[in-house]
Scaffold this active site. Sequence first.
Site, mmCIF file in Angstrom:
data_model
loop_
_atom_site.group_PDB
_atom_site.id
_atom_site.type_symbol
_atom_site.label_atom_id
_atom_site.label_comp_id
_atom_site.label_asym_id
_atom_site.label_seq_id
_atom_site.Cartn_x
_atom_site.Cartn_y
_atom_site.Cartn_z
ATOM 1 C CD GLU A 248 -11.431 -7.966 30.285
ATOM 2 O OE1 GLU A 248 -11.250 -8.392 29.074
ATOM 3 O OE2 GLU A 248 -12.527 -7.185 30.264
ATOM 4 C CE LYS A 250 -17.619 -1.894 36.885
ATOM 5 N NZ LYS A 250 -17.843 -0.305 36.617
ATOM 6 N NE ARG A 255 -19.347 -2.366 26.847
ATOM 7 C CZ ARG A 255 -20.143 -3.212 27.514
ATOM 8 N NH1 ARG A 255 -20.785 -3.013 28.590
ATOM 9 N NH2 ARG A 255 -20.327 -4.366 26.748
ATOM 10 N NE ARG A 270 -24.643 0.007 30.075
ATOM 11 C CZ ARG A 270 -25.900 -0.280 29.962
ATOM 12 N NH1 ARG A 270 -26.781 0.066 29.229
ATOM 13 N NH2 ARG A 270 -26.611 -0.722 31.214
ATOM 14 C CD GLU A 300 -16.002 1.937 30.855
ATOM 15 O OE1 GLU A 300 -16.577 1.140 30.287
ATOM 16 O OE2 GLU A 300 -16.428 2.614 31.627
ATOM 17 C CG PHE A 340 -13.802 -4.520 27.419
ATOM 18 C CD1 PHE A 340 -14.848 -5.114 26.972
ATOM 19 C CD2 PHE A 340 -13.347 -3.223 27.997
ATOM 20 C CE1 PHE A 340 -15.794 -4.214 27.230
ATOM 21 C CE2 PHE A 340 -14.729 -2.526 28.063
ATOM 22 C CZ PHE A 340 -15.898 -2.939 27.871
ATOM 23 N NE ARG A 415 -27.960 -5.706 34.217
ATOM 24 C CZ ARG A 415 -27.070 -4.648 34.080
ATOM 25 N NH1 ARG A 415 -25.838 -4.588 34.661
ATOM 26 N NH2 ARG A 415 -27.538 -3.431 33.727
ATOM 27 C CE LYS A 421 -22.445 -4.487 37.694
ATOM 28 N NZ LYS A 421 -23.238 -3.595 36.827
HETATM 29 P P1 ATP Z 1 -24.008 -1.632 33.573
HETATM 30 O O1 ATP Z 1 -23.361 -0.996 32.375
HETATM 31 O O2 ATP Z 1 -23.608 -3.003 33.978
HETATM 32 O O3 ATP Z 1 -25.533 -1.558 33.520
HETATM 33 P P2 ATP Z 1 -23.131 0.747 35.118
HETATM 34 O O4 ATP Z 1 -23.186 1.620 34.181
HETATM 35 O O5 ATP Z 1 -23.888 1.214 36.341
HETATM 36 O O6 ATP Z 1 -23.843 -0.727 34.751
HETATM 37 P P3 ATP Z 1 -21.083 -0.745 36.403
HETATM 38 O O7 ATP Z 1 -21.708 -1.430 37.462
HETATM 39 O O8 ATP Z 1 -20.097 0.399 36.786
HETATM 40 O O9 ATP Z 1 -21.905 -0.032 35.204
HETATM 41 O O10 ATP Z 1 -20.494 -1.735 35.531
HETATM 42 C C1 ATP Z 1 -20.355 -2.214 34.019
HETATM 43 C C2 ATP Z 1 -19.646 -1.233 33.022
HETATM 44 O O11 ATP Z 1 -18.296 -1.133 33.674
HETATM 45 C C3 ATP Z 1 -19.685 -1.608 31.637
HETATM 46 O O12 ATP Z 1 -20.952 -1.235 30.906
HETATM 47 C C4 ATP Z 1 -18.573 -0.817 31.109
HETATM 48 O O13 ATP Z 1 -18.931 0.619 30.642
HETATM 49 C C5 ATP Z 1 -17.538 -0.599 32.189
HETATM 50 N N1 ATP Z 1 -16.205 -1.529 32.125
HETATM 51 C C6 ATP Z 1 -15.142 -1.133 32.391
HETATM 52 N N2 ATP Z 1 -14.249 -1.902 32.329
HETATM 53 C C7 ATP Z 1 -14.713 -2.888 31.731
HETATM 54 C C8 ATP Z 1 -14.161 -4.039 31.196
HETATM 55 N N3 ATP Z 1 -12.973 -4.598 31.506
HETATM 56 N N4 ATP Z 1 -15.229 -5.064 30.713
HETATM 57 C C9 ATP Z 1 -16.419 -4.852 30.502
HETATM 58 N N5 ATP Z 1 -17.150 -3.695 30.930
HETATM 59 C C10 ATP Z 1 -16.163 -2.684 31.586
#
Ligand code: ATP
Length: 582
Positions: A248, A250, A255, A270, A300, A340, A415, A421
Amino acid sequence: MKYIELVDLYEAIGATTKRLEITRYLVDVLKKTPGEVIGKVVYLTQGKLYPDFAGVEMGMAEKMALRALSAATGLPLEKVERELRSKGDIGTAAENLLKAKKQATLSEKELLVRDVYDVLDKIARITGAGSVEAKVRALSGLLADAKPVEAKYIMRTVTGKMRLGIADMTILEALARAFAGKEARKVIERAYNLTSDLGDVARTLCTDGIEGIKKYHVKTGRPARMMLAQRLESAQEILEKLGKAICEWKYDGERIQIHKQGNKISMFSRRLENITGQYPDVADLARKNIKADRAIVEGECVAVDTDTGAMLPFQVLMHRRRKYGIEKAAKEFPAHMYLFDALLIENDDLTQMSLLERREILKKSIKETNGFKLAQSLISDDVREIEAFFESAIESGCEGLILKSGASGYQAGARSWLWIKLKRSYQSKMIEPIDVVIVGALMGRGRRSGSYGALLVSVYDSERDVFPTITKAGSGFTDEDLKNLPELLSPYELKHRHARVESKLEANVWFTPAVVIEVIGDELTLSPIHMCAYNRIRKDAGIAVRFPRFTHRWRKDKAPEDATNVEEIVDMYRAQLKRIAE
Ligand code: ATP
C-alpha cells in the site's frame, strides 16, 4: 481505601531511581485495593480521571488553584504566589503552606480515594457561568480537609502536573502480578490493546478474574491501540519475510481510527486521543460514506492542495492541532482520508480475521468518494513491480510503501514483522530519522547562555520499559526554539534522573520522559557513554547517533513509549554495517 495510602505510594515512587521498585510498590498497593475503586486508583496514579480517549482534561489553571489554596489556608494570594515562585512546583508549595498552617489551626479529615476522585471529577466537569468560583470552592474545601502531603498530589493532579512517569505497560505488569500471575500478562495486555482502558481492565481483572479478561472485544467509543510497522530497506528483503504481500502507498499524514455508531462519529489519533474536534470535515465524510451502522475503520488523513489535488506533507495537518478556529483551518488545509483497515463492522469483531478478509469487508462497507477512499494498493511478489509502485507512491507525495502480510490478523498495539515499511533512502549513511524522547538538558554557553546548549535524548526499550540515552542533540534548533525550550520543558523538570531513564551522562536538568522529537544524524556509531543497546553489539558500548540534527518535527502525536525502539536501532545499525560493506 484511604487516599493517604496512594500518596504514600507516590512518595515512594518519586524517591526511587530503581524501576523494579516502582513495579513492586504498585503490586503491593493494587493487591489491597478494593474492586470498586481500583479503576480510579489506576487513573489517578497516571494523573488522570479517565482514559485519555475520554477527553476529560484535568488542567485547572495554576492561578485558579492558587486561589483555592489561599482560601483553604486563609493566606493572602500574594503569599501563596510567592511560595510557588520560590518552590517552582505547585505541589510542594501547597504542602509547605498547609504544614505551617495546620500546626496552628486547621483540622484534617481521613480522606478516601473516592472523596478525592469525586471532587476532582466535579471540578473537571463544571462548565458555564460561575464555573470558576464553583471550581475554586470545591478545591479549597478538599484542601482544607487534606493532610499537607495529600495536598501536594491533589494540587499536582488538578493542574495536570502529576507526571510520575508510570507507563501503561508498568501498570499492566503490576496488575498481572497482583491478580493473575506473571504468565497472564499477555492475555491482560491483549484486553488492554483492544480497548485502551487500563481502569476498565483493572476493574474486570479484580472482580471477574482472568476469565472476564478473556471475553474482551473491540468496542466503538474505545480506541484499539494501533498496529504498527517494522522497517526494512529493500523490497527484496521484505518479500523474503512476507512472501506475496499487500503493498500500500504510505501516506504522509495522520493515522486516524474512525468509530461510527449510528450517526455519531469519534476519531482517535495514534496516541489514542480523541481528535474528533480537529477533523469535522473527515467526520462528515465518514458519516456519509461508511455504510455500516456500527464500524471501526482505520486510515491515514492527508492534507491536500485543493487547487491541484496534490498531497501535502504531514506538517500541514498540524494546523489542525488547535482548540479554536478549526472550521477556518479545515477550509484552508482540507484533508482527505485513505482507508486501509477495518476492525469492527456491525456486530463482528474482525481483529482475528486475515487482512485480505478485512479489506474485502472494508471495501463493501464504504462508499468511495474523492475525499474518502481506500488506500492505493497492489498485491504482488515481484520486486520490479513493487519498485515501480514505490516510485509512483513517491511521485504522488507519499513517503513510500507499507507491505503487509495478507494472512495476518489485526495485532493491536504490536509492531510486528507483519507490516513492514519501505521508505526512500537518503545519501547519508544514516538513512532515516528517528524519534527520541527528551530526558535531560545541558545548560548552554555563549550565545546559548540562559537556555539549553544540548538536549539529552533517549530511545525506548520496550523489553525492559526504560529509556536509554542515544545522543546529545544540539543542532537544528532555531533561536526561537532555544528561547522556548526551557518553558516548554519546565513542567517535566525533575531533581534527579527519572527511574526509567538510563544514562551515564550527567545532565544539568532532568525531565520525566514526555516530549518526543525527530532527529537525524550522519550515522550510528558505537559509544561507551550511551546506553542504547548497551553490550548488545560490543561489550561496554552502546549505540549512539553521530552529529544529530533536529528535523523540526515535534512529534506531538507520539507518547514517549512510541519513540523509536532499541530493537529498531539495532536493526538500523546492522543494516548500516551491511551497506558499508557493499
Ligand atoms: P510508527 O507509527 O510506525 O510508530 P511513525 O509515526 O514514525 O512510526 P512511519 O515510520 O512514518 O511512522 O510509518 C508508520 C505510519 O505510516 C503509520 O502509523 C501510519 O500513520 C502511516 N501510514 C500511511 N499509510 C499507511 C498504510 N497504507 N498502512 C498503514 N499505515 C500507513
